[in-house]
Design an enzyme around this catalytic site. Structure first.
Site, short mmCIF file in Angstrom:
data_model
loop_
_atom_site.label_atom_id
_atom_site.label_comp_id
_atom_site.label_asym_id
_atom_site.label_seq_id
_atom_site.Cartn_x
_atom_site.Cartn_y
_atom_site.Cartn_z
N ASP A 252 0.83 -1.20 0.00
CA ASP A 252 0.00 0.00 0.00
C ASP A 252 0.86 1.25 0.00
OD1 ASP A 252 0.69 0.28 2.70
OD2 ASP A 252 -0.95 -1.03 3.29
N LYS A 274 -4.94 2.53 0.38
CA LYS A 274 -6.11 3.39 0.54
C LYS A 274 -5.62 4.73 1.04
CE LYS A 274 -6.77 0.85 4.80
NZ LYS A 274 -5.91 -0.28 4.58
N MET A 387 -0.82 8.93 13.24
CA MET A 387 -1.96 9.51 12.51
C MET A 387 -2.52 10.72 13.25
SD MET A 387 -3.76 5.93 11.47
CE MET A 387 -3.28 5.00 12.91
N1 SAH Z 1 1.98 -0.15 11.40
C1 SAH Z 1 2.61 1.14 11.28
C2 SAH Z 1 1.66 2.27 11.54
C3 SAH Z 1 0.55 2.40 10.54
S1 SAH Z 1 -0.48 3.78 10.86
C4 SAH Z 1 3.83 1.20 12.19
O1 SAH Z 1 4.03 0.29 13.00
O2 SAH Z 1 4.59 2.15 12.06
C5 SAH Z 1 0.25 4.99 9.85
C6 SAH Z 1 0.90 6.07 10.67
O3 SAH Z 1 2.19 5.68 11.08
C7 SAH Z 1 1.12 7.36 9.94
O4 SAH Z 1 -0.06 8.13 9.90
C8 SAH Z 1 2.19 7.99 10.78
O5 SAH Z 1 1.64 8.55 11.95
C9 SAH Z 1 3.02 6.81 11.19
N2 SAH Z 1 4.18 6.64 10.31
C10 SAH Z 1 4.47 5.57 9.56
N3 SAH Z 1 5.65 5.75 8.91
C11 SAH Z 1 6.11 6.95 9.29
C12 SAH Z 1 7.27 7.71 8.96
N4 SAH Z 1 8.18 7.24 8.12
N5 SAH Z 1 7.42 8.93 9.53
C13 SAH Z 1 6.50 9.41 10.37
N6 SAH Z 1 5.39 8.74 10.71
C14 SAH Z 1 5.18 7.52 10.17
#
Ligand code: SAH
Length: 469
Positions: A252, A274, A387
């Site tokens: 995704d 999405k 998020m």
């Molecule tokens: N499963 C993922 C999170 C998914 S929710 C994890 O463990 O990281 C998606 C959210 O993760 C984004 O909205 C943001 O808040 C955060 N996120 C993911 N990658 C990021 C990045 N490289 N830099 C900053 N925030 C990130």
């Protein structure tokens, strides 16, 4: 970054190749060509000793002393290794006019092909190029790989080559054939060969051929893989291995192209991403898709950003698989909180500042955020918000309303761990305004707590905007 060069291997066996120049550089190029079994001619006023020897041994032809325009017509490949710049230019022009590939040593501008650094485990060859930017770096990389790749890989490839036709006949289906070779390359045959037992390895391979029949696995499997927050170096070994064995890759929006590119080249790629409130494939659709693909016998890899079990809906995705009896595994990944905090020099816990750390989602439901503010508004605790950009102002206001001081440090990390990482530092009062004033590209992570002050001292990652990491 695209580099404008296509790595290909040109067939040189018995092909007439011309080298202009008689010094050490020419000698090195000629040795490379001879290894590639080319038919080499040389033009130069004088030959160095090494070249003279090759002429005497009849390994190369010495055509004449000075170069004339007609010399190159009959050749398939030309290398100019003279120190006469004008002559080099002329050779390059002439060759290009006749569509003959030409290399002018140390002058990428005049080249239509460049020569990589090569790790030679004939018949296996690994070529490294820096697109002409740094031959020294290519040589260093080569030195590293030389020590990593045992010489027996060449023998392994030869043995596989002997059985290639047989395998084609025995397993006409491509997938069956690949499964067969994978089991050989990761099993006892390869191990025997690596330990020098070539005869035993051949015998074992013969026997395996007799035993195996083309049976398709009735059911494939699914790996739910956490890919970390962006930097491909943060993948686990297991993630990489499974990605390289996959038949289908589902990914995704959060997965960078550079990570997808690490998957097996001929794996089918399906985008199941999405955007906020604009679902390409509803969650049920993804789950069913995975079940269907696995039931077709495919090895399915579902790439998730960060860790699959942290705000990743990983649990929901495998529930369906479990219910349908599809074998699956979950590969943990580095979650955004760990990745971003490390790359921003903000320890999530610290003996002096925070004894606990709490991960929350700031995702708005019906315009409001439903969180336990009392529990969050505590000293000596770090809050990481996933998020949270849209709800940032509301979150800060609530934390203040529930007792945290206005000046509690807060950081917003944009595209953490990537070459585009940016960090905004403020506090509960200032951060929402700071964030509003700037154009921010998702994904972003928010860290609130005393530990944020450490950023100033511990920040170590300074991505260069011009380069990708
Ligand atoms: N499963 C993922 C999170 C998914 S929710 C994890 O463990 O990281 C998606 C959210 O993760 C984004 O909205 C943001 O808040 C955060 N996120 C993911 N990658 C990021 C990045 N490289 N830099 C900053 N925030 C990130």
């Amino acid at each position: 970054m695209r580099n404008g060069h296509l790595p290909i291997f040109i067939k040189t066996h018995g092909q007439p190749c011309l080298v202009i120049g008689g010094g050490d550089v020419a000698l090195r190029k000629i040795r490379t060509l001879l290894k590639a079994q080319a038919n080499v001619s040389v033009v130069a006023p004088q030959l160095c000793e090494g070249l003279r020897e090759l002429v005497v041994q009849d390994k190369i032809q010495y055509l004449q002393e000075s170069f004339t325009d007609d010399d190159i017509s009959d050749f398939r490949l030309v290398i100019a290794a003279t120190n006469d710049e004008e002559l080099n230019k002329r050779i390059s022009r002439l060759a290009q006019a006749r569509n003959i590939p030409v290399n002018v040593v140390d002058n990428p501008e005049l080249c239509t092909f460049i020569m990589p650094s090569v790790i030679d485990r004939a018949p296996v060859q690994i070529a490294i190029s820096t697109g002409g930017h740094s031959p020294v770096l290519a040589r260093l990389l080569r030195a590293r790989l030389e020590t990593l790749i045992p010489s027996s890989y060449g023998r392994l490839a030869k043995l596989m080559g002997e059985f290639r036709e047989k395998a084609r006949q025995k397993f006409p289906d491509f997938h069956d054939r690949r499964h067969f070779w994978e089991s050989i390359l990761q099993g006892p045959v390869a191990e025997m060969l690596f330990s020098g037992q070539e005869q035993a390895a051949r015998k074992q391979l013969e026997e395996t051929f007799q035993r195996e029949t083309a049976r398709k696995p009735t059911i494939g499997d699914v790996a739910l893989i956490g890919c970390g927050p962006g930097d491909p170096d943060l993948l686990t070994f297991r993630a990489l291995r499974l990605m390289q064995q996959a038949d289908v890759i589902l990914y995704d929006r959060l997965i960078p192209e550079r990570i997808i590119d690490l998957a097996r080249k001929d794996a089918e790629r399906i985008y199941v991403g999405k955007k906020r409130s604009q679902h390409t494939l509803p969650q049920e659709g993804i789950n069913e898709l995975m079940v269907r693909l696995a039931k077709e016998g495919k090895r399915v890899v579902r790439l998730k950003g960060g860790d699959p079990f942290i705000f990743g809906r990983g649990g929901e995705e495998i529930e369906t698989l479990a219910a349908q009896g599809v074998p699956f595994q979950v590969v943990p990944g580095i979650t955004a909180a760990s990745g971003c905090a490390s790359y921003a020099g903000i320890p999530l816990t610290h003996r002096n500042y925070a004894q606990s750390c709490i991960f929350i989602t700031g995702h708005l439901k019906d315009g409001s955020i439903d969180l336990d503010w009392e529990a969050l508004a505590r000293e000596n605790q770090t809050i990481v918000i996933y998020m949270g950009l849209l709800g940032l102002r509301m979150i800060c206001e609530q934390l203040i309303a529930h007792g945290l001081r206005h000046s509690m440090p807060a950081a917003l990390i944009e595209r953490g761990t990537t070459s585009e990482q940016k960090i905004l530092i403020g506090n509960l009062e200032t951060l929402p305004d700071l964030a509003e004033k700037r154009k921010i590209t998702p994904p972003t992570l928010i860290i609130i707590g005393e530990v944020v002050t450490l950023h100033q001292k511990l920040n170590w990652f300074h991505p260069d905007q011009n380069k990708s990491i």
